[in-house]
Design a protein around this motif. Structure first.
Motif, PDB file in Angstrom:
ATOM      1  N   ASN A 147       0.836  -1.219   0.000  1.00  9.78           N
ATOM      2  CA  ASN A 147       0.000   0.000   0.000  1.00  9.78           C
ATOM      3  C   ASN A 147       0.859   1.252   0.000  1.00  9.78           C
ATOM      4  OD1 ASN A 147      -2.361  -1.412  -0.002  1.00  9.78           O
ATOM      5  ND2 ASN A 147      -2.779  -1.151   2.194  1.00  9.78           N
ATOM      6  N   GLU A 148       1.892   1.253   0.856  1.00 14.16           N
ATOM      7  CA  GLU A 148       2.774   2.423   0.931  1.00 14.16           C
ATOM      8  C   GLU A 148       3.492   2.648  -0.400  1.00 14.16           C
ATOM      9  OE1 GLU A 148       3.367   4.747   3.206  1.00 14.16           O
ATOM     10  OE2 GLU A 148       1.932   3.953   4.660  1.00 14.16           O
ATOM     11  N   LEU A 149       4.001   1.567  -0.977  1.00 15.25           N
ATOM     12  CA  LEU A 149       4.716   1.697  -2.253  1.00 15.25           C
ATOM     13  C   LEU A 149       3.773   2.195  -3.344  1.00 15.25           C
ATOM     14  CD1 LEU A 149       6.839  -1.577  -2.010  1.00 15.25           C
ATOM     15  CD2 LEU A 149       7.787   0.730  -2.143  1.00 15.25           C
ATOM     16  N   ASP A 150       2.568   1.640  -3.380  1.00 15.46           N
ATOM     17  CA  ASP A 150       1.585   2.076  -4.382  1.00 15.46           C
ATOM     18  C   ASP A 150       1.287   3.571  -4.231  1.00 15.46           C
ATOM     19  OD1 ASP A 150       1.480  -0.528  -5.242  1.00 15.46           O
ATOM     20  OD2 ASP A 150      -0.432  -1.006  -4.285  1.00 15.46           O
ATOM     21  N   LYS A 151       1.104   3.988  -2.978  1.00 13.27           N
ATOM     22  CA  LYS A 151       0.801   5.406  -2.721  1.00 13.27           C
ATOM     23  C   LYS A 151       1.928   6.324  -3.182  1.00 13.27           C
ATOM     24  CE  LYS A 151      -0.814   4.913   1.670  1.00 13.27           C
ATOM     25  NZ  LYS A 151      -0.867   5.351   3.076  1.00 13.27           N
ATOM     26  N   CYS A 152       3.160   5.794  -3.136  1.00 12.72           N
ATOM     27  CA  CYS A 152       4.316   6.609  -3.530  1.00 12.72           C
ATOM     28  C   CYS A 152       4.633   6.482  -5.019  1.00 12.72           C
ATOM     29  CB  CYS A 152       5.530   6.218  -2.702  1.00 12.72           C
ATOM     30  SG  CYS A 152       5.383   6.667  -0.967  1.00 12.72           S
TER      31      CYS A 152
END
Ligand SMILES: [Zn+2]
Length: 500
Positions: free
Chosen positions: A75-80
């Protein structure tokens, strides 16, 4: 009539169990190895009987947590702005050989595929130990113009390394689970920003969600990732005062883009090499950390947001009130599921005591107990796993209280971890203090250092394995004086510790 939630003289008393059953595990600080091996087995997390050294079986109780850990980071990687991808597990030798430092660093620990059926392969294949050399040949085909940049891809996979050190389940294996993110950038500044973003992702998950304290260190030149210009690592402290690297992010510069000819036409019309970074998140190791840093002699203690089950409902059944109690439990399950919590109602035939034991071992953060007396009074009993306290809550306040516990449990776990890390940080001024702290295995050493690899080698030899782990990112050195190990003039403050 006997009822567990009404005999709570001491808060830690669990009346349906004998004292011996109460704490199924030894104290983790007294004997971490024993504690660790027992929890892996008793909580049915992994099975070590597969019969191939360094390869373990992840059972459902660990895989459901791992899935949550993956979800948080993805999720964090996708958001970034990263995108997922998946490259093959085998790497052709000619790709693997392209970057000189990289092959030097990994050659000793790769698994080879040399045969298929009855035939020797013409070109042997490498099982990926990491995927730079699998991905970058394709990057050179995909990247043409500055408009294609940045390219930010990650894959969630298993990698293979023929570890020669002693293997330890989840901590050091020959197959382990991780996420690797590989980025190509237009400028050095963009690459540096990427590394900062990676650090923020780690901090958001480790600190904000998992409550795990860490040291973020820039590794010394001799301990960089093979092929990197700079390596930043996340180290965590374990109960036996060893430390474990759980993630790293690297500035690769143009080392790989030159080897793999990853070039782009910039706005000014010139052909340039991309600036690269890569970021590895050790999922198996983060699971080991979650288990070890937060766990106690009753089992795992999971922060609310990562727990596969956040709430377990245990009915305290008696013949005459069984139906009503069960109806109430089902109603509570429905209410909590509607709030989005992951809830399990344990309606098995086991005695309540056995259910308490089981779900505590698995680290479920909150337990709801419902008995006939609770029903009469319009209350429920809550048990929080982190402090093992029980509290009586009015039925209508249940959701609010659980929401409060969600953040409070995290706060308690984080505070405990941070207090221990602080306690185990030892400042040393000279060689005899250094050797004394190392001999007693008191924790992580902070000291002034000359910056020489020879000095680090000497420290390692004399302390039985303490390594210079690096400089803390963002820490001002202040007055330096002399190297605590060798007495020459110091150039930096470093952290020294015994790794797994
Ligand atoms: Zn020195």
């Amino acid at each position: 009539m006997f009822h567990p939630s009404h005999t709570l003289a001491g808060k830690d008393e669990v009346p349906l169990m004998s004292k011996k059953e109460e704490a199924p595990l030894p104290d983790k600080y007294d004997n971490f190895n024993e504690w660790y091996n027992e929890i892996l087995q008793k909580a049915e997390l992994v099975d070590l009987r597969y019969g191939v050294k360094g390869f373990i079986v992840y059972r459902p109780n660990s895989m459901t947590i791992i899935r949550q850990i993956y979800r948080l980071f993805e999720n964090e990687l996708d958001k970034c702005g990263h995108s997922p991808c998946l490259f093959p597990v085998v790497i052709p030798l000619e790709f693997f050989e392209k970057e000189a430092q990289h092959i030097k660093g990994f050659l000793e620990e790769v698994f080879w595929v040399t045969k298929a059926g009855e035939h020797e392969l013409n070109k042997p294949l490498v099982l990926r130990p990491t995927s730079e050399t699998a991905m970058y040949p394709l990057y050179s085909l995909w990247i043409r113009s500055y408009r294609d940049l940045p390219l930010k891809l990650y894959q969630s996979n298993a990698v293979y390394r023929y570890e020669t050190k002693a293997t330890k389940p989840l901590l050091r294996g020959r197959e382990f689970l991780w996420i690797e993110a590989h980025c190509a950038h237009r400028t050095k500044e963009d690459a540096e920003r990427q590394v900062l973003e990676d650090m923020e992702i780690m901090s958001r998950v480790l600190h904000d969600i998992l409550g795990i304290p860490f040291l973020l260190l820039e590794r010394p030149p001799w301990d960089r990732f093979a092929g990197a210009n700079r390596t930043y690592a996340f180290d965590v402290l374990f109960p036996d005062n060893s430390i474990l690297q759980i993630a790293t992010t690297h500035i690769l510069g143009e080392n790989f883009s030159k080897a793999f000819e990853i070039m782009f036409k910039d706005e000014d019309g010139k052909l340039k090499y991309v600036q690269q970074t890569c970021f590895g998140i050790g999922i198996s190791r983060i699971l080991a950390t979650l288990i070890s840093v937060h766990g106690d002699e009753y089992g795992m203690v999971l922060p609310f947001d990562i727990a596969p089950f956040q709430v377990v409902i245990v009915p305290i059944l008696f013949k005459e009130s069984g139906g009503l109690v069960m109806d109430k439990c089902k109603e509570i399950r429905k209410r909590l599921c509607e709030r989005g919590y992951r809830v399990i109602l344990d309606d098995s035939d086991d005695r309540p005591g056995a259910k308490f034991y089981k779900w505590e071992l698995l680290g479920v953060p909150v337990r709801v107990e419902v008995g006939p007396r609770d029903l009469e009074k319009g209350v429920v009993t809550l048990f929080r796993r982190d402090t093992r306290e029980r509290l009586i809550v009015e039925d209508g306040m249940l959701e609010g209280k659980i929401e409060e516990l969600r953040s409070d449990i995290l706060r308690v776990l984080r505070r405990r971890g941070e207090a221990r890390l602080k306690k185990c940080l030892k400042e040393v001024k000279n060689r005899s203090e250094l050797l004394e702290v190392a001999r007693k295995r008191e924790g992580i050493i902070r000291m002034a250092f000359c910056g020489r690899e020879e000095c680090a080698d000497e420290i390692k030899a004399e302390t039985g394995g303490f390594e210079v782990r690096g400089i803390k990112v963002g820490e001002e050195a202040g007055e330096l004086g002399v190297c605590a190990a060798c007495g020459r003039s110091a150039t930096q403050i470093v952290y020294v510790a015994k790794p797994y």
